[in-house]
Design a protein around this motif. Structure first.
Motif, PDB file in Angstrom:
ATOM      1  N   MET A 253       0.858  -1.158   0.000  1.00 43.19           N
ATOM      2  CA  MET A 253       0.000   0.000   0.000  1.00 43.19           C
ATOM      3  C   MET A 253       0.909   1.227   0.000  1.00 43.19           C
ATOM      4  N   ARG A 254       0.561   2.196  -0.791  1.00 44.40           N
ATOM      5  CA  ARG A 254       1.390   3.389  -0.928  1.00 44.40           C
ATOM      6  C   ARG A 254       0.729   4.591  -0.261  1.00 44.40           C
ATOM      7  N   VAL A 255       1.529   5.420   0.370  1.00 42.08           N
ATOM      8  CA  VAL A 255       1.056   6.654   0.993  1.00 42.08           C
ATOM      9  C   VAL A 255       1.154   7.763  -0.049  1.00 42.08           C
ATOM     10  N   THR A 256       0.085   8.568  -0.200  1.00 44.94           N
ATOM     11  CA  THR A 256       0.096   9.668  -1.159  1.00 44.94           C
ATOM     12  C   THR A 256       0.935  10.828  -0.628  1.00 44.94           C
ATOM     13  N   THR A 257       1.170  11.820  -1.481  1.00 43.20           N
ATOM     14  CA  THR A 257       1.927  13.001  -1.059  1.00 43.20           C
ATOM     15  C   THR A 257       1.195  13.769   0.032  1.00 43.20           C
ATOM     16  N   LYS A 258      -0.114  13.554   0.157  1.00 49.08           N
ATOM     17  CA  LYS A 258      -0.903  14.200   1.219  1.00 49.08           C
ATOM     18  C   LYS A 258      -0.936  13.358   2.493  1.00 49.08           C
ATOM     19  N   GLY A 259      -0.230  12.221   2.503  1.00 52.17           N
ATOM     20  CA  GLY A 259      -0.217  11.370   3.686  1.00 52.17           C
ATOM     21  C   GLY A 259      -1.434  10.471   3.792  1.00 52.17           C
TER      22      GLY A 259
ATOM     23  N   ILE B  57      -8.028   2.493   2.910  1.00 49.97           N
ATOM     24  CA  ILE B  57      -8.316   1.314   3.731  1.00 49.97           C
ATOM     25  C   ILE B  57      -9.028   0.327   2.821  1.00 49.97           C
ATOM     26  N   PRO B  58      -8.505  -0.874   2.675  1.00 53.36           N
ATOM     27  CA  PRO B  58      -9.138  -1.844   1.782  1.00 53.36           C
ATOM     28  C   PRO B  58     -10.616  -2.055   2.130  1.00 53.36           C
ATOM     29  N   GLN B  59     -11.421  -2.258   1.092  1.00 53.31           N
ATOM     30  CA  GLN B  59     -12.868  -2.373   1.258  1.00 53.31           C
ATOM     31  C   GLN B  59     -13.257  -3.476   2.226  1.00 53.31           C
ATOM     32  N   HIS B  60     -12.625  -4.642   2.149  1.00 52.80           N
ATOM     33  CA  HIS B  60     -13.020  -5.746   3.032  1.00 52.80           C
ATOM     34  C   HIS B  60     -12.770  -5.396   4.502  1.00 52.80           C
ATOM     35  N   ILE B  61     -11.736  -4.603   4.772  1.00 57.06           N
ATOM     36  CA  ILE B  61     -11.473  -4.187   6.150  1.00 57.06           C
ATOM     37  C   ILE B  61     -12.499  -3.145   6.591  1.00 57.06           C
ATOM     38  N   ARG B  62     -12.807  -2.175   5.703  1.00 57.62           N
ATOM     39  CA  ARG B  62     -13.820  -1.168   6.040  1.00 57.62           C
ATOM     40  C   ARG B  62     -15.154  -1.830   6.348  1.00 57.62           C
TER      41      ARG B  62
ATOM     42  N   GLY C 176     -16.852  -1.866   9.987  1.00 59.49           N
ATOM     43  CA  GLY C 176     -17.953  -0.901  10.005  1.00 59.49           C
ATOM     44  C   GLY C 176     -17.484   0.531   9.825  1.00 59.49           C
ATOM     45  N   ILE C 177     -16.407   0.705   9.058  1.00 59.82           N
ATOM     46  CA  ILE C 177     -15.891   2.054   8.800  1.00 59.82           C
ATOM     47  C   ILE C 177     -16.590   2.590   7.559  1.00 59.82           C
TER      48      ILE C 177
END
Length: 75
Positions: A1-7, A11-16, A20-21
């Motif tokens: 997983m890569r962090v964008t320039t905005k930090g 969050i992967p869909q299955h985890i969300r 319940g995120i």
């Protein structure tokens, strides 16, 4: 997983779904033993967000001009 320039990271869909995120959910980051842990913040579901809580509270129907006249003291 890569962090964008905005930090930001996605969050992967299955985890969300599992955690319940949903959009506008509150999360926290906890530092522990050299790791960062993402946790869903528990919040009282009975307390709506600030703007939703006051939305539709006004009971007097007034035009924008009438409201502006009141705030300016042009009565």
């Amino acid at each position: 997983m890569r962090v964008t320039t905005k930090g930001q990271v996605t969050i992967p869909q299955h985890i969300r779904e599992k955690m319940g995120i949903t959009p506008h959910a509150e999360v926290d980051f906890i530092e522990e033993d050299g790791r960062v842990i993402l946790v869903k913040r528990d919040r009282d579901a009975s307390v709506p967000p600030t703007f939703r809580r006051v939305r539709g509270v006004a009971t007097i129907r007034m035009s924008t001009d009438e409201i502006m006249a009141l705030t300016r003291g042009d009565q």
